[in-house]
Design a protein around this motif. Structure first.
Motif, short mmCIF file in Angstrom:
data_model
loop_
_atom_site.label_atom_id
_atom_site.label_comp_id
_atom_site.label_asym_id
_atom_site.label_seq_id
_atom_site.Cartn_x
_atom_site.Cartn_y
_atom_site.Cartn_z
N UNK A 139 0.85 -1.19 0.00
CA UNK A 139 0.00 0.00 0.00
C UNK A 139 0.88 1.24 0.00
N UNK A 140 0.38 2.31 -0.59
CA UNK A 140 1.09 3.59 -0.56
C UNK A 140 1.13 4.06 0.88
N UNK A 141 2.26 4.56 1.36
CA UNK A 141 2.33 5.04 2.75
C UNK A 141 1.29 6.13 3.01
N UNK A 142 0.65 6.10 4.16
CA UNK A 142 -0.41 7.08 4.45
C UNK A 142 0.01 8.54 4.32
N UNK A 143 1.27 8.86 4.56
CA UNK A 143 1.72 10.24 4.42
C UNK A 143 1.70 10.73 2.99
N UNK A 144 1.63 9.83 2.03
CA UNK A 144 1.62 10.21 0.61
C UNK A 144 0.22 10.20 0.02
N UNK A 145 -0.80 9.92 0.83
CA UNK A 145 -2.17 9.90 0.32
C UNK A 145 -2.63 11.30 -0.02
N UNK A 146 -3.36 11.44 -1.11
CA UNK A 146 -3.96 12.70 -1.51
C UNK A 146 -5.16 12.98 -0.59
N UNK A 147 -5.51 14.25 -0.47
CA UNK A 147 -6.64 14.62 0.37
C UNK A 147 -7.94 14.01 -0.13
N UNK A 148 -8.08 13.90 -1.44
CA UNK A 148 -9.29 13.30 -2.00
C UNK A 148 -9.39 11.82 -1.60
N UNK A 149 -8.25 11.16 -1.45
CA UNK A 149 -8.26 9.76 -1.01
C UNK A 149 -8.73 9.67 0.43
N UNK A 150 -8.30 10.63 1.26
CA UNK A 150 -8.75 10.67 2.66
C UNK A 150 -10.27 10.86 2.72
N UNK A 151 -10.78 11.70 1.84
CA UNK A 151 -12.23 11.93 1.84
C UNK A 151 -12.99 10.65 1.50
N UNK A 152 -12.46 9.86 0.56
CA UNK A 152 -13.09 8.58 0.25
C UNK A 152 -13.07 7.67 1.46
N UNK A 153 -11.95 7.61 2.14
CA UNK A 153 -11.83 6.77 3.32
C UNK A 153 -12.78 7.22 4.42
N UNK A 154 -12.84 8.53 4.66
CA UNK A 154 -13.72 9.06 5.70
C UNK A 154 -15.20 8.89 5.36
N UNK A 155 -15.51 8.84 4.07
CA UNK A 155 -16.90 8.66 3.63
C UNK A 155 -17.29 7.18 3.62
N UNK A 156 -16.34 6.30 3.95
CA UNK A 156 -16.64 4.87 3.98
C UNK A 156 -16.61 4.21 2.62
N UNK A 157 -16.03 4.85 1.64
CA UNK A 157 -15.93 4.27 0.30
C UNK A 157 -14.60 3.52 0.19
N UNK A 158 -14.54 2.39 0.93
CA UNK A 158 -13.29 1.66 1.07
C UNK A 158 -12.82 1.05 -0.24
N UNK A 159 -13.74 0.53 -1.05
CA UNK A 159 -13.33 -0.11 -2.30
C UNK A 159 -12.71 0.90 -3.27
N UNK A 160 -13.31 2.08 -3.38
CA UNK A 160 -12.76 3.12 -4.25
C UNK A 160 -11.41 3.59 -3.72
N UNK A 161 -11.33 3.69 -2.40
CA UNK A 161 -10.09 4.08 -1.74
C UNK A 161 -9.00 3.04 -2.01
N UNK A 162 -9.35 1.76 -1.86
CA UNK A 162 -8.39 0.68 -2.06
C UNK A 162 -7.84 0.67 -3.48
N UNK A 163 -8.68 0.98 -4.46
CA UNK A 163 -8.22 1.00 -5.85
C UNK A 163 -7.14 2.05 -6.08
N UNK A 164 -7.11 3.08 -5.24
CA UNK A 164 -6.12 4.15 -5.38
C UNK A 164 -4.83 3.88 -4.62
N UNK A 165 -4.92 3.23 -3.46
CA UNK A 165 -3.75 3.12 -2.59
C UNK A 165 -3.06 1.76 -2.62
#
Length: 143
Positions: free
Chosen positions: A67-93
Motif C-alpha cells: 500500500x502507498x504510505x499514508x503520508x503520501x495519500x492525496x486529500x481526496x483519497x482521505x475523503x473517500x476513506x472518511x466517507x466509507x468508500x473503502x473499495x474506491x479508496x483501495x483501488x487508489x492506494x
C-alpha cells in the motif's frame, strides 16, 4: 592642403601586453544547449508518481499487501476513506497486483483500520489526529 590622419578608436588603444591578456580570460563561444521535450508532468504529479512507486507492506487478515504510505495519500483519497468508500479508496492506494487479494479478503472495518495503522507504522508515520491550533498563551482580561 595636407590632411592629418585622424585617430580612430582602434589606433588609440594601447597595445596589449602579455600580463594584461593573462588577467582577462578569453571569451569562448557558448555552444547551444540541445533542447529536448520534457513530458508534461506537473510537480504534484511527479510527487504522486514517486509515492505510488514506493509501497510499504502491511498485514491484512494474515495476507501481506502493498500500500502507498499514508503520508503520501492525496486529500481526496482521505475523503473517500472518511466517507466509507473503502473499495474506491483501495483501488487508489493498493498496489495493482494486490488489489484482487484485498477484494477476496473482504475485511471488516476494524481489520482494515488495523491494516492502515500497520502500514503507517511500517512507513514510520503516525496516523494520530492533528492537535489543531494551540490556545493563546495570553490570558484575557476580565471586565
Amino acid at each position: 592642403m595636407a590632411t592629418t590622419p585622424r585617430k580612430t578608436a582602434a589606433s588609440s588603444r594601447k597595445p596589449r601586453s602579455a600580463s594584461r591578456a593573462a588577467s582577462r580570460p578569453a571569451t569562448r563561444a557558448v555552444e547551444p544547449v540541445e533542447e529536448y521535450d520534457e513530458p508534461d508532468v506537473t510537480e504534484a504529479e511527479a510527487q504522486e508518481d514517486e509515492a505510488v512507486n514506493k509501497h510499504v507492506t502491511a498485514e491484512l487478515c494474515g495476507e501481506e499487501l502493498r500500500i502507498i504510505p499514508p503520508g503520501a495519500w492525496r486529500q481526496s483519497w482521505h475523503r473517500l476513506l472518511n466517507a466509507g468508500q473503502f473499495d474506491e479508496f483501495a483501488e487508489l492506494v493498493f498496489h495493482p497486483d494486490d488489489l484482487d487479494v484485498y477484494f477476496d479478503i473482504d475485511p471488516t472495518n476494524s481489520e482494515f483500520s488495523d491494516f492502515v495503522t500497520d502500514a503507517a507504522s511500517q512507513s514510520g508515520e503516525s496516523l494520530g489526529k492533528s492537535r489543531g491550533p494551540a490556545p493563546s498563551s495570553r490570558r484575557t482580561r476580565r471586565r
